[in-house]
Design an enzyme around this catalytic site. Structure first.
Site, PDB file in Angstrom:
ATOM      1  N   ASN A   9       8.860  16.031 -28.967  1.00 48.83           N
ATOM      2  CA  ASN A   9       7.816  16.030 -29.989  1.00 48.83           C
ATOM      3  C   ASN A   9       6.723  17.072 -29.772  1.00 48.83           C
ATOM      4  O   ASN A   9       5.763  17.124 -30.527  1.00 48.83           O
ATOM      5  CB  ASN A   9       7.204  14.631 -30.118  1.00 48.83           C
ATOM      6  CG  ASN A   9       6.566  14.162 -28.833  1.00 48.83           C
ATOM      7  OD1 ASN A   9       6.823  14.705 -27.770  1.00 48.83           O
ATOM      8  ND2 ASN A   9       5.738  13.142 -28.914  1.00 48.83           N
ATOM      9  N   CYS A  10       6.869  17.928 -28.805  1.00 49.46           N
ATOM     10  CA  CYS A  10       5.893  18.994 -28.526  1.00 49.46           C
ATOM     11  C   CYS A  10       6.079  20.138 -29.529  1.00 49.46           C
ATOM     12  O   CYS A  10       7.202  20.595 -29.765  1.00 49.46           O
ATOM     13  CB  CYS A  10       6.108  19.494 -27.100  1.00 49.46           C
ATOM     14  SG  CYS A  10       5.211  20.996 -26.686  1.00 49.46           S
ATOM     15  N   ASP A  11       4.995  20.621 -30.125  1.00 48.52           N
ATOM     16  CA  ASP A  11       5.073  21.699 -31.112  1.00 48.52           C
ATOM     17  C   ASP A  11       5.654  22.988 -30.533  1.00 48.52           C
ATOM     18  O   ASP A  11       6.442  23.664 -31.184  1.00 48.52           O
ATOM     19  CB  ASP A  11       3.701  21.984 -31.725  1.00 48.52           C
ATOM     20  CG  ASP A  11       3.237  20.868 -32.651  1.00 48.52           C
ATOM     21  OD1 ASP A  11       4.091  20.083 -33.130  1.00 48.52           O
ATOM     22  OD2 ASP A  11       2.020  20.772 -32.891  1.00 48.52           O
TER      23      ASP A  11
END
Length: 114
Positions: A9-11
């Site tokens: 879920n890290c950009d």
């Protein structure tokens, strides 16, 4: 074969994964938030990069740490990365046991993969 160590879920990870997909680069995804990370792996990475490069000091996990919990040595950094893997800079891409990329920069990926 490449292994991409990260959390989904890290950009920054999303950008890196999108870039790899757009360029047809196959890799194995290792989610160290779910799968954990062991001391042996981190110690191996530390033979290639200093702990200050492996710890993501720009991320929320780091920013939320009290100063007393922020590492000042490799040993403290190892313990923190095992306990809170989201503090590891990401994505980290490894090939044949060697770190080839740390973080995402499109121009660096161009040089490495194209």
């Amino acid at each position: 074969m490449y292994t991409l160590y990260a959390i989904p879920n890290c950009d920054t990870v999303k950008k890196g994964r999108s870039w790899l997909a757009e360029h047809g680069i196959d890799y194995q995804f290792y989610d160290y938030k779910k799968q954990g990370i062991d001391r042996k792996t981190i110690e191996h990475w530390l033979t290639q990069k200093p702990w200050t490069d492996l710890v993501n000091r720009a991320g929320q996990t780091w920013k939320k740490l009290p100063d007393t919990e922020k590492p000042t040595s490799a040993e403290e950094a190892i313990a923190l990365m095992i306990d809170k893997p989201s503090v590891i800079r990401r994505p980290l891409i490894e090939s044949n046991g060697q770190i080839i990329a740390l973080g995402f920069k499109a121009d660096q990926y161009e040089e490495l993969f194209v």
